[in-house]
Design an enzyme around this catalytic site. Structure first.
Site, PDB file in Angstrom:
ATOM      1  N   SER A 198       0.809  -1.217   0.000  1.00  0.00           N
ATOM      2  CA  SER A 198       0.000   0.000   0.000  1.00  0.00           C
ATOM      3  C   SER A 198       0.843   1.269   0.000  1.00  0.00           C
ATOM      4  CB  SER A 198      -0.943   0.009   1.205  1.00  0.00           C
ATOM      5  OG  SER A 198      -0.217   0.029   2.416  1.00  0.00           O
TER       6      SER A 198
ATOM      7  N   LYS B  63      -6.422   5.202   7.592  1.00  0.00           N
ATOM      8  CA  LYS B  63      -5.256   5.938   7.114  1.00  0.00           C
ATOM      9  C   LYS B  63      -5.565   7.429   6.975  1.00  0.00           C
ATOM     10  CE  LYS B  63      -3.138   2.000   4.776  1.00  0.00           C
ATOM     11  NZ  LYS B  63      -2.763   1.370   3.490  1.00  0.00           N
TER      12      LYS B  63
END
Length: 820
Positions: free
Chosen positions: A666, A709
């Site tokens: 990611s 996030k």
């Protein structure tokens, strides 16, 4: 000036993405769509929502009656698997036949091999009751009968007959002796003969004075009489035996008279069971043969000066009802929470007597297989696998279709003591295993018997589609949970908030969680806060209070990491611009709580041979997926900027201040942007953070934990003070997953925080550097003052430098040749 490059991916620098709207950041549930005011108005939910595939599999597995079609229910804990399957089986079992009772009876011929007998439901307990009453009655009736005048008269007659026979024989011998002038004398030491004169015994001194001829004659007579006496004495043991046999026969006849009477009732009650009739015949025979056991209530023994009294218990006439369905209708459903080997297949217990361990068939204890025989046995596969020998014992029973109670010590030759060998019981059962998916696939891979025994997999979904219809079903689910747990009803705003929380838990705005335990916990905690506030109904305030309290109880580590960033211990910039430095985002999972924190990623480039140094991998802190992502970056750079020339650069990537394992791809978009920034000498805005995976074509791919996030970077920016330029770049394919907190949405609506969705690395680098990425024309040339133009120029510069270094040794060699 135009620099040539080859663009193999789709460049999107011409169309920079706009910040997502607040409506895209949080897909709210409108309370006005509901027609009810509180969940108290809703009907309870009779079926399980979102699990039709699993329910169909359970229905099929429970219905098919062939070998091997046992059921394995897959899915993480908290999904409501056991309760759903339990409710289904409870309803289905009511229409199924009740199982037979299984009993162990004494084997009178071979006591170490108890006999297994099956009876219709409830008849085993009836047989046990009949035998208990029979023994209790005989325990008092037989002694009373032997104390009766009739029995005593018969026993006395036998004794008198024996005494008369003995006395008659001795009388005849005495008369014969008298005729020969000898008398038969009875002494304490036995019988003796003595000569007589005038019917009186001759004293020994006078006998010695008799002539020798007379003494010899008397000795001959006495010898003849002695022979007759010995013959009579030799018949006495036979007469005693005959007497004993007569008494025994009398005892048996006397006992039989009462036993036949008391046996009439159980014989009539079990007239349609030939096996029980044979057993009662054997019981009757044994009681008659051992009538003295009933006459003696106890026995005593002297052991090292200690007198021990043992009462007779008549265990051999008891009935050990091993398994019965009792008063429950239908097939049995048994759930074993401690599936040890003994708890599954049964065991033979022992008791201590006089320092020794003894056992009998009444000490055979049933296992879960006995109790569930004819029905369903529910087991947790992890618990079964953790118990020694339990998994093998379960498989052995299912494969053999019989339950054989064996001692582990004897099975593995650990002990040699003689124990019971109970007759095995036929097994007709459906096993339902519950467990995580990992156990299912591991057993499929490594246990060849597993796929033969568990052919039906009921795979539970962990999410379901979100729509207006499922919103209403979810509301009914909440009503059901509130009714079942006696909780306060929820108003429709609270229902909407729970639905939003469910979507957040599953990490997808278009899906709802089917993790029933999390929803039930949220409802219970919301009920607590509503009651604390004295409210009659749970509102959205109470639901939010419960959510905040859940997070508060688990966010200690998150608070410490955020504090370290705010105090400058962990270096994270949220203002300014730096070349080759970018804010990545990582997710930490601690139990059920996940949170994210920004992490600095830096990249450096230099002249080299095209190698990409992943510092995390070099120190063995990089997982395989992260290492793969770094290799993809190397392929992207070579394909785009140096397909027709050597890539004469080396690069290094590192997660700064990272001291643990790094895995996942990611961060590959952030790493690529840092590399491009360093090559282009274009500063990256530190007010932005980046997450996303990238492929070899530069396309940005979806990642997990996108909500956490975004919120992780927002919390740092908010703590330092929000500015209009702060935000996060995410993959466009993650927009459908957004269910952000209300404060993040409010900041986006106020224009102080932005979330951008990107499809390509060119869009990302353009946003980060405030420079256009640049699209290659038909000749592969990039416009000036673009990121790609700068990178292509830098790559060309490094290539020229490499060629210059390659020519330098040739010039040196030529110069040396001229000098010579």
């Amino acid at each position: 000036m135009a620099i040539t490059g080859i663009d193999r991916g789709t460049s999107n620098s011409a169309s920079l993405p706009f910040a997502l709207t607040p409506q895209q950041l949080h897909h709210a549930c409108d309370p006005e769509q509901f027609q009810f005011q509180t969940t108290a108005e809703l009907e309870e939910l009779g079926e399980v929502i979102g699990q039709m595939r699993a329910l169909d599999a359970v229905r099929f597995g429970a219905g098919i009656r062939h070998d091997g079609y046992n059921i394995y229910v897959l899915g993480p804990s908290g999904m409501g698997k056991r309760s759903m399957v339990g409710r289904f089986l409870a309803e289905k079992s009511l229409s199924e036949p009740e199982p037979e009772d299984w009993c162990y009876l004494n084997n009178f011929d071979h006591p170490h091999m108890p006999q297994a007998v099956h009876l219709p439901t409830g008849r085993g307990a009836e047989l046990r009751t009949h035998m208990e009453k029979l023994v209790d009655y005989l325990h008092s009736a037989i002694p009373a009968l032997f104390e009766s005048d009739e029995y005593r008269a018969k026993a006395s007659a036998i004794q008198e007959e024996f005494n008369s026979r003995q006395e008659e024989a001795f009388k005849e011998l005495g008369e014969e002796a008298v005729k020969q002038h000898v008398v038969l004398i009875r002494t304490p030491g036995g019988f003796a003969f003595a000569p007589t004169r005038n019917q009186e015994a001759i004293p020994p001194d006078e006998y010695a004075k008799l002539p020798q001829e007379e003494r010899d004659s008397i000795s001959g007579v006495i010898a003849s009489l002695q022979t007759q006496l010995e013959k009579i004495l030799s018949h006495i043991p036979q007469w005693w035996k005959e007497r004993s046999e007569r008494v025994t026969q009398l005892n048996q006849e006397t006992t039989l008279s009462v036993v036949k009477h008391v046996m009439a009732e159980p014989r009539a009650h079990f007239a349609d069971h030939p096996v029980i009739q044979q057993y009662l015949d054997r019981v009757q025979q044994d009681i008659v043969e051992n009538a003295d056991d009933f006459r003696k209530d106890e026995e005593t023994a002297d052991l090292s000066g200690l007198t021990i009294v043992a009462r007779k218990t008549f265990h051999r006439y008891q009935v050990n009802v091993l398994a019965t369905n009792g008063k429950r209708a239908g097939a049995p459903i048994v759930s074993e929470d401690n599936p040890t080997y003994s708890n599954l297949v049964g065991r033979v217990e022992h008791v201590a007597q006089l320092g020794a361990l003894v056992t009998d068939f009444t000490l055979i204890k049933p296992g879960a297989l006995h109790k569930a025989n004819g029905g369903y046995l529910l087991l947790d596969v992890r618990k079964v696998l953790m118990q020694p020998f339990a998994w093998d014992g379960l498989k052995r029973a299912v494969q053999a279709r019989e339950i054989r109670i064996e001692s582990l010590g004897q099975m593995y030759s650990l002990v040699s003591t003689v124990s019971l060998e109970p007759e095995p019981i036929p097994l007709n059962i459906k096993i339902v295993l519950f467990g995580d998916r990992i156990f299912y696939y591991l057993l499929q891979q490594y246990d060849p018997d597993f796929s033969e025994l568990f052919k039906v997999a009921a795979d539970f979904e962990d999410r379901m589609e979100r729509s207006a219809d499922t919103h209403l079903l979810y509301a009914r689910l909440m009503a059901t949970l509130c009714e079942r747990e006696k909780l306060l009803a929820l108003d429709r705003s609270a229902v909407a908030r729970v639905i939003e929380r469910s979507a957040r838990l599953v990490g997808d705005a278009q899906r709802l969680s089917t993790h029933m335990r999390e929803i039930a916990d949220l409802l219970q905690e919301s009920d607590y806060w509503a009651r604390q506030a004295g409210e009659p109904v749970v509102t959205t305030v109470h639901v939010q209070q419960a959510i905040d309290a859940q997070i508060r109880r688990q966010d200690r580590l998150r608070a410490q990491l955020q504090e370290a960033i705010l105090r400058g211990t962990l270096l994270i910039d949220t203002e300014g611009a730096v070349i080759g430095q970018i804010n990545g985002l990582s997710v930490l999972q601690l139990g059920d709580f996940a949170f994210a924190q920004p992490i600095r990623i830096t990249a450096t480039t230099r002249f080299g041979d095209g190698d990409m140094v992943n510092i995390e991998r070099e120190v063995k802190l990089s997982g395989a997926i992260h290492s793969k992502g770094v290799l993809i970056l190397s392929a992207f750079l070579a394909t785009r900027y140096a397909q027709d020339q050597p890539l004469a650069l080396s690069a290094s990537l590192v997660f700064e201040q990272s001291y643990g394992q790094v895995d996942g791809d990611s961060a590959s978009l952030a790493e690529l942007c840092a590399l491009l920034s360093n090559l282009a000498k274009a500063p990256i805005r530190q007010s932005l953070a980046v997450t996303g995976s990238v492929n070899q074509l530069g396309q940005v791919q979806a990642i997990g934990g996108v909500n956490e996030k975004i919120e992780g970077f927002y919390d740092i920016c908010a703590a330092r003070g929000l500015s209009a330029g702060q935000g996060v770049l995410i993959p466009s394919s993650n927009v459908k997953h957004l269910m952000l907190r209300r404060d993040v949405v409010a900041a986006a609506e106020a224009g102080t925080f932005h979330i951008y969705a990107v499809d390509h690395v060119d869009q990302a680098i353009a946003l980060l550097t405030d420079l256009p990425a640049g699209e290659a024309d038909a000749q592969g040339q990039y416009p000036e003052d673009t990121v790609n133009h700068r990178i292509a120029a830098r790559v060309a510069e490094l290539t020229a430098l490499r060629k210059a270094f390659a020519r330098q040794p040739e010039k040196t060699m030529a110069s040396s040749t001229q000098q010579e």
